[in-house]
Design a protein around this motif. Sequence first.
Motif, PDB file in Angstrom:
ATOM      1  N   LEU A 129      -5.059  -2.353  46.009  1.00  0.00           N
ATOM      2  CA  LEU A 129      -5.511  -2.248  44.620  1.00  0.00           C
ATOM      3  C   LEU A 129      -4.721  -3.156  43.690  1.00  0.00           C
ATOM      4  CD1 LEU A 129      -6.013   1.623  44.212  1.00  0.00           C
ATOM      5  CD2 LEU A 129      -7.746  -0.113  44.673  1.00  0.00           C
ATOM      6  N   LEU A 130      -3.606  -3.709  44.184  1.00  0.00           N
ATOM      7  CA  LEU A 130      -2.735  -4.498  43.327  1.00  0.00           C
ATOM      8  C   LEU A 130      -2.754  -5.958  43.756  1.00  0.00           C
ATOM      9  CD1 LEU A 130       0.340  -2.088  43.301  1.00  0.00           C
ATOM     10  CD2 LEU A 130      -1.527  -2.166  41.631  1.00  0.00           C
ATOM     11  N   GLY A 131      -2.587  -6.825  42.800  1.00  0.00           N
ATOM     12  CA  GLY A 131      -2.445  -8.239  43.101  1.00  0.00           C
ATOM     13  C   GLY A 131      -0.989  -8.645  42.989  1.00  0.00           C
ATOM     14  N   SER A 132      -0.764  -9.892  42.612  1.00  0.00           N
ATOM     15  CA  SER A 132       0.599 -10.378  42.454  1.00  0.00           C
ATOM     16  C   SER A 132       1.187  -9.866  41.139  1.00  0.00           C
ATOM     17  CB  SER A 132       0.609 -11.902  42.476  1.00  0.00           C
ATOM     18  OG  SER A 132      -0.198 -12.409  41.410  1.00  0.00           O
ATOM     19  N   GLY A 133       2.493  -9.958  41.027  1.00  0.00           N
ATOM     20  CA  GLY A 133       3.157  -9.571  39.796  1.00  0.00           C
ATOM     21  C   GLY A 133       3.748  -8.179  39.850  1.00  0.00           C
ATOM     22  N   GLU A 134       4.374  -7.789  38.742  1.00  0.00           N
ATOM     23  CA  GLU A 134       5.011  -6.476  38.611  1.00  0.00           C
ATOM     24  C   GLU A 134       4.021  -5.497  37.979  1.00  0.00           C
ATOM     25  OE1 GLU A 134       8.907  -4.435  36.394  1.00  0.00           O
ATOM     26  OE2 GLU A 134       8.502  -6.586  36.202  1.00  0.00           O
ATOM     27  N   HIS A 135       3.956  -4.293  38.504  1.00  0.00           N
ATOM     28  CA  HIS A 135       2.975  -3.312  38.042  1.00  0.00           C
ATOM     29  C   HIS A 135       3.637  -1.987  37.673  1.00  0.00           C
ATOM     30  CE1 HIS A 135       0.484  -6.158  40.293  1.00  0.00           C
ATOM     31  NE2 HIS A 135      -0.549  -5.716  39.617  1.00  0.00           N
ATOM     32  N   TYR A 136       2.951  -1.244  36.830  1.00  0.00           N
ATOM     33  CA  TYR A 136       3.318   0.139  36.547  1.00  0.00           C
ATOM     34  C   TYR A 136       2.030   0.924  36.341  1.00  0.00           C
ATOM     35  CZ  TYR A 136       2.652  -1.152  31.592  1.00  0.00           C
ATOM     36  OH  TYR A 136       2.143  -1.592  30.397  1.00  0.00           O
ATOM     37  N   ALA A 137       2.149   2.237  36.289  1.00  0.00           N
ATOM     38  CA  ALA A 137       0.972   3.098  36.130  1.00  0.00           C
ATOM     39  C   ALA A 137       1.107   3.956  34.890  1.00  0.00           C
ATOM     40  CB  ALA A 137       0.787   3.986  37.361  1.00  0.00           C
ATOM     41  N   LEU A 138      -0.034   4.270  34.284  1.00  0.00           N
ATOM     42  CA  LEU A 138      -0.102   5.171  33.132  1.00  0.00           C
ATOM     43  C   LEU A 138      -1.223   6.170  33.365  1.00  0.00           C
ATOM     44  CD1 LEU A 138       0.193   2.590  30.214  1.00  0.00           C
ATOM     45  CD2 LEU A 138       1.880   4.344  30.753  1.00  0.00           C
ATOM     46  N   GLU A 139      -0.984   7.417  33.038  1.00  0.00           N
ATOM     47  CA  GLU A 139      -2.043   8.417  33.124  1.00  0.00           C
ATOM     48  C   GLU A 139      -2.855   8.363  31.835  1.00  0.00           C
ATOM     49  OE1 GLU A 139      -2.763  13.190  33.969  1.00  0.00           O
ATOM     50  OE2 GLU A 139      -0.723  12.388  33.825  1.00  0.00           O
ATOM     51  N   VAL A 140      -4.163   8.252  31.981  1.00  0.00           N
ATOM     52  CA  VAL A 140      -5.049   8.091  30.824  1.00  0.00           C
ATOM     53  C   VAL A 140      -5.267   9.446  30.144  1.00  0.00           C
ATOM     54  CG1 VAL A 140      -7.343   7.387  30.066  1.00  0.00           C
ATOM     55  CG2 VAL A 140      -6.194   6.123  31.890  1.00  0.00           C
ATOM     56  N   ALA A 141      -5.139   9.464  28.826  1.00  0.00           N
ATOM     57  CA  ALA A 141      -5.420  10.661  28.046  1.00  0.00           C
ATOM     58  C   ALA A 141      -6.569  10.365  27.091  1.00  0.00           C
ATOM     59  CB  ALA A 141      -4.177  11.085  27.253  1.00  0.00           C
ATOM     60  N   GLY A 142      -7.592  11.226  27.088  1.00  0.00           N
ATOM     61  CA  GLY A 142      -8.697  11.053  26.159  1.00  0.00           C
ATOM     62  C   GLY A 142      -9.893  10.357  26.776  1.00  0.00           C
ATOM     63  N   ASP A 143     -10.912  10.142  25.931  1.00  0.00           N
ATOM     64  CA  ASP A 143     -12.192   9.617  26.406  1.00  0.00           C
ATOM     65  C   ASP A 143     -12.603   8.327  25.710  1.00  0.00           C
ATOM     66  OD1 ASP A 143     -12.688  10.592  23.879  1.00  0.00           O
ATOM     67  OD2 ASP A 143     -14.390  11.861  24.451  1.00  0.00           O
ATOM     68  N   SER A 144     -11.635   7.602  25.137  1.00  0.00           N
ATOM     69  CA  SER A 144     -11.995   6.413  24.360  1.00  0.00           C
ATOM     70  C   SER A 144     -12.464   5.247  25.224  1.00  0.00           C
ATOM     71  CB  SER A 144     -10.806   5.963  23.495  1.00  0.00           C
ATOM     72  OG  SER A 144      -9.737   5.533  24.311  1.00  0.00           O
ATOM     73  N   MET A 145     -12.281   5.326  26.566  1.00  0.00           N
ATOM     74  CA  MET A 145     -12.686   4.216  27.432  1.00  0.00           C
ATOM     75  C   MET A 145     -13.675   4.663  28.505  1.00  0.00           C
ATOM     76  SD  MET A 145     -11.182   1.541  26.211  1.00  0.00           S
ATOM     77  CE  MET A 145     -11.248   0.322  27.517  1.00  0.00           C
ATOM     78  N   VAL A 146     -14.405   5.742  28.244  1.00  0.00           N
ATOM     79  CA  VAL A 146     -15.292   6.304  29.275  1.00  0.00           C
ATOM     80  C   VAL A 146     -16.427   5.349  29.647  1.00  0.00           C
ATOM     81  CG1 VAL A 146     -14.783   8.713  28.762  1.00  0.00           C
ATOM     82  CG2 VAL A 146     -16.629   7.544  27.524  1.00  0.00           C
ATOM     83  N   GLU A 147     -16.904   4.558  28.704  1.00  0.00           N
ATOM     84  CA  GLU A 147     -18.016   3.649  29.002  1.00  0.00           C
ATOM     85  C   GLU A 147     -17.577   2.456  29.845  1.00  0.00           C
ATOM     86  OE1 GLU A 147     -19.909   2.774  25.267  1.00  0.00           O
ATOM     87  OE2 GLU A 147     -20.195   4.908  24.819  1.00  0.00           O
ATOM     88  N   ALA A 148     -16.264   2.315  30.036  1.00  0.00           N
ATOM     89  CA  ALA A 148     -15.723   1.315  30.963  1.00  0.00           C
ATOM     90  C   ALA A 148     -15.372   1.974  32.296  1.00  0.00           C
ATOM     91  CB  ALA A 148     -14.493   0.644  30.363  1.00  0.00           C
ATOM     92  N   GLY A 149     -15.752   3.252  32.448  1.00  0.00           N
ATOM     93  CA  GLY A 149     -15.481   3.964  33.689  1.00  0.00           C
ATOM     94  C   GLY A 149     -14.066   4.487  33.800  1.00  0.00           C
ATOM     95  N   ILE A 150     -13.332   4.542  32.675  1.00  0.00           N
ATOM     96  CA  ILE A 150     -11.948   5.019  32.663  1.00  0.00           C
ATOM     97  C   ILE A 150     -11.941   6.411  32.044  1.00  0.00           C
ATOM     98  CG2 ILE A 150      -9.605   4.547  31.874  1.00  0.00           C
ATOM     99  CD1 ILE A 150     -10.442   1.593  31.640  1.00  0.00           C
ATOM    100  N   LEU A 151     -11.620   7.416  32.840  1.00  0.00           N
ATOM    101  CA  LEU A 151     -11.758   8.804  32.415  1.00  0.00           C
ATOM    102  C   LEU A 151     -10.409   9.464  32.173  1.00  0.00           C
ATOM    103  CD1 LEU A 151     -14.491   9.922  34.996  1.00  0.00           C
ATOM    104  CD2 LEU A 151     -14.800   8.723  32.809  1.00  0.00           C
ATOM    105  N   ASP A 152     -10.445  10.541  31.415  1.00  0.00           N
ATOM    106  CA  ASP A 152      -9.244  11.337  31.161  1.00  0.00           C
ATOM    107  C   ASP A 152      -8.652  11.799  32.495  1.00  0.00           C
ATOM    108  OD1 ASP A 152      -7.593  12.939  29.102  1.00  0.00           O
ATOM    109  OD2 ASP A 152      -8.233  14.479  30.535  1.00  0.00           O
ATOM    110  N   GLY A 153      -7.351  11.576  32.686  1.00  0.00           N
ATOM    111  CA  GLY A 153      -6.694  11.968  33.929  1.00  0.00           C
ATOM    112  C   GLY A 153      -6.611  10.873  34.968  1.00  0.00           C
ATOM    113  N   ASP A 154      -7.347   9.756  34.772  1.00  0.00           N
ATOM    114  CA  ASP A 154      -7.235   8.625  35.691  1.00  0.00           C
ATOM    115  C   ASP A 154      -5.850   7.989  35.560  1.00  0.00           C
ATOM    116  OD1 ASP A 154      -9.813   8.973  36.540  1.00  0.00           O
ATOM    117  OD2 ASP A 154     -10.644   7.272  35.428  1.00  0.00           O
TER     118      ASP A 154
END
Length: 223
Positions: A129-154
Amino acid sequence: MLTRKQHELICFIDDRLKETGVSPSFEEMKEALDLKSKSGVHRLISALEERQFIRRLPNRARALEVLRMPERGETTKKPARATAPRPAPTPPPAPANDVLEIPLHGRIAAGVPIEALEGQQMLSVPAALLGSGEHYALEVAGDSMVEAGILDGDYALVRRTDAARDGEIVVALIEENEATLKYFRREGAMIRLDPANRSYDPQRYRPDQVRVQGKLAGLLRRY
């Protein structure tokens, strides 16, 4: 009969498994075969799998097993390449579950800078799931990006960068205080952060009010 690219790919996978016991990444396979995109790698792997030369190991990220190598007359001739003499073949070790640990900085919430969350937890992520470079993760809160397929808790998988192009989904720190995940766009002399939900309005800021802290590289969802 295998094509030249199919033959090159199975030889590359077999060599890597014998050397390390770990399947090469799709990016490594793409570069080794000089392909333009990872979709070409997917097609070659599917063709080899259909012909029962390789199989994908279940419940393992990106793990492949070579079932058999092509026999004489079963493939086009592989281009010669200068290599050191290979040692006598030995049974390859079992392919490893290729998983990386990246920092989990908590939930994207108003009033919490990313820096304040660093080093608290780690998240196991399939390396594919990752490409090159340094990565970190964030837990998504809310529904402001649902139409991009990004849901609360992702879990948003973010590649660290301080630059972004129009239309990219970024983690932006607003006035060094509020972290948000939005589409990044330039609008004249202003920066516009667009949600992916018609219920929310775009946010506009001066460039000095917004600091890009990364771009969305992938998404992890647990069921």
